[in-house]
Design an enzyme around this catalytic site. Structure first.
Site, PDB file in Angstrom:
ATOM      1  N   ASP A 106       0.848  -1.180   0.000  1.00 13.20           N
ATOM      2  CA  ASP A 106       0.000   0.000   0.000  1.00 13.20           C
ATOM      3  C   ASP A 106       0.893   1.243   0.000  1.00 13.20           C
ATOM      4  O   ASP A 106       1.787   1.336  -0.829  1.00 13.20           O
ATOM      5  CB  ASP A 106      -0.989  -0.058   1.177  1.00 13.20           C
ATOM      6  CG  ASP A 106      -1.950   1.119   1.229  1.00 13.20           C
ATOM      7  OD1 ASP A 106      -2.898   1.135   0.436  1.00 13.20           O
ATOM      8  OD2 ASP A 106      -1.752   2.023   2.069  1.00 13.20           O
ATOM      9  N   HIS A 305      -7.067  -6.067  -1.680  1.00 15.30           N
ATOM     10  CA  HIS A 305      -5.984  -5.121  -1.425  1.00 15.30           C
ATOM     11  C   HIS A 305      -5.027  -5.562  -0.325  1.00 15.30           C
ATOM     12  O   HIS A 305      -3.835  -5.238  -0.383  1.00 15.30           O
ATOM     13  CB  HIS A 305      -6.591  -3.766  -1.059  1.00 15.30           C
ATOM     14  CG  HIS A 305      -5.574  -2.700  -0.824  1.00 15.30           C
ATOM     15  ND1 HIS A 305      -4.783  -2.197  -1.843  1.00 15.30           N
ATOM     16  CD2 HIS A 305      -5.186  -2.052   0.307  1.00 15.30           C
ATOM     17  CE1 HIS A 305      -3.967  -1.269  -1.351  1.00 15.30           C
ATOM     18  NE2 HIS A 305      -4.185  -1.162  -0.058  1.00 15.30           N
TER      19      HIS A 305
END
Length: 328
Positions: A106, A305
């Site tokens: 991320d 994610h």
């Protein structure tokens, strides 16, 4: 390399430009530095630390400045990439090492990529999870993100820009907000394609209005959520959100590196159901030019994610296999 499958997890703090940085460490051998993203902590790597240690590496997961038990400078400019890169260099040296492989997820992915770009003498290889490498350049970020939203809704990065605004939504009930945010970007709980996109805020609304409610993703136990919530209830969210508030400063700082490739050995692992890999598919296509020593680019089917938590065994295998190919 010797392995330590039962090596204990050790916590410590080290001096860094941020003030102090907290880290969790396991194993001995070549250093692998793990850098988390938003809104997470060193704990995001809890499934990687023992696996890397067992494979013969010294695995170190930090709390990025602004998070957890690391220092939280007040100024938004203190969260610029240049400063976060210097934190990473300081960690390597504080651990008595000269070089490391850096792995980021991320926001940790651009932090890791920029660390490798600016300090190739320290970071000998880089692995990027979920967010592809895109060289510095392009339009001013806040202008770009402002165009993404349009008149009816606002992109989450734009929503995060004003100090205090997102904090006012999140901090009264950190635990349920985190649960919703994690669920919104997890493959098994994310909204269906015909439901409101959780990356956008309706004008006058809240980000959490588009979060799924009622169940946690499979990778996140109630105890795991307690760990994350407990950290943010103690620290607040401003340090974490300030990373978003420094994006224009990064654009200015990194102007000399516009279009620059990362020359070290590299690896990319993304989730096929992660918006990051869809939005940045052009960046992935450009890897032959931008990551000329890329070993492989993996897109994990059915994965969202939170890749190293959704698919820990697969990510651990890909990481350790790749690490094994690097010159020692």
């Amino acid at each position: 390399m010797g392995s330590e499958p039962t090596a204990a997890l050790r916590h410590r703090t080290v001096e860094a430009p941020a003030g102090r940085l907290h880290l969790a460490e396991q194993g001995t051998g070549p250093l692998v530095l793990l850098v988390h993203g938003f809104p997470e902590s060193w704990y995001s790597w809890r499934r990687q630390l023992p696996a890397l240690a067992a494979a013969g590496y010294r695995a170190v997961a930090i709390d990025v400045r602004g998070y957890g038990r690391s220092s939280r400078p007040a100024a938004a400019d203190s969260y610029r990439l240049l400063d976060l890169v210097e934190d990473n260099v300081a960690v390597v040296h504080a651990l008595g090492e000269e070089s490391a492989v850096i792995v980021g997820h991320d926001w940790g992915s651009p932090i890791a990529a920029t660390s490798a770009l600016l300090h190739p003498e320290v970071f000998r290889a880089v692995a990027l999870l979920s967010v592809p490498y895109a060289p510095p350049g392009g339009p001013r970020p806040t202008e770009l993100f402002g165009r993404i939203g349009g008149p009816e809704q606002e992109f989450y990065v734009s929503y995060f820009q004003e100090p205090g605004r997102a904090e006012a939504e999140i901090e009264p009930d950190v635990r349920s907000w985190l649960a919703g945010f994690y669920a919104a970007l997890s493959a098994d709980t994310m909204p269906a394609g015909d439901e409101p996109d959780p990356h956008f805020v309706a004008r006058g609304g809240r980000l959490r209005d588009h979060f799924p409610a009622g169940r946690l993703p499979a990778w996140l136990s109630e105890d795991d959520l307690d760990v994350y919530a407990g950290e943010f209830e103690r620290t607040g969210l401003t340090g974490a959100l300030n990373r978003y508030r420094a994006v224009d400063r990064d654009w200015e700082d990194l102007a000399p590196y516009r279009g620059a490739p990362i020359e070290q050995p590299s690896l990319f692992i993304g989730g096929a159901r992660d918006a990051s890999t869809a939005w940045m598919s052009d960046a992935i296509d450009a890897y032959p030019a931008t990551l000329p020593r890329l070993s492989a680019s993996h897109l994990l089917e059915g994965c969202g994610h939170w890749i190293q938590q959704e698919r820990p065994d697969e990510v651990n295998r890909l990481l350790t296999d790749w690490l094994g190919t690097l010159p020692s």
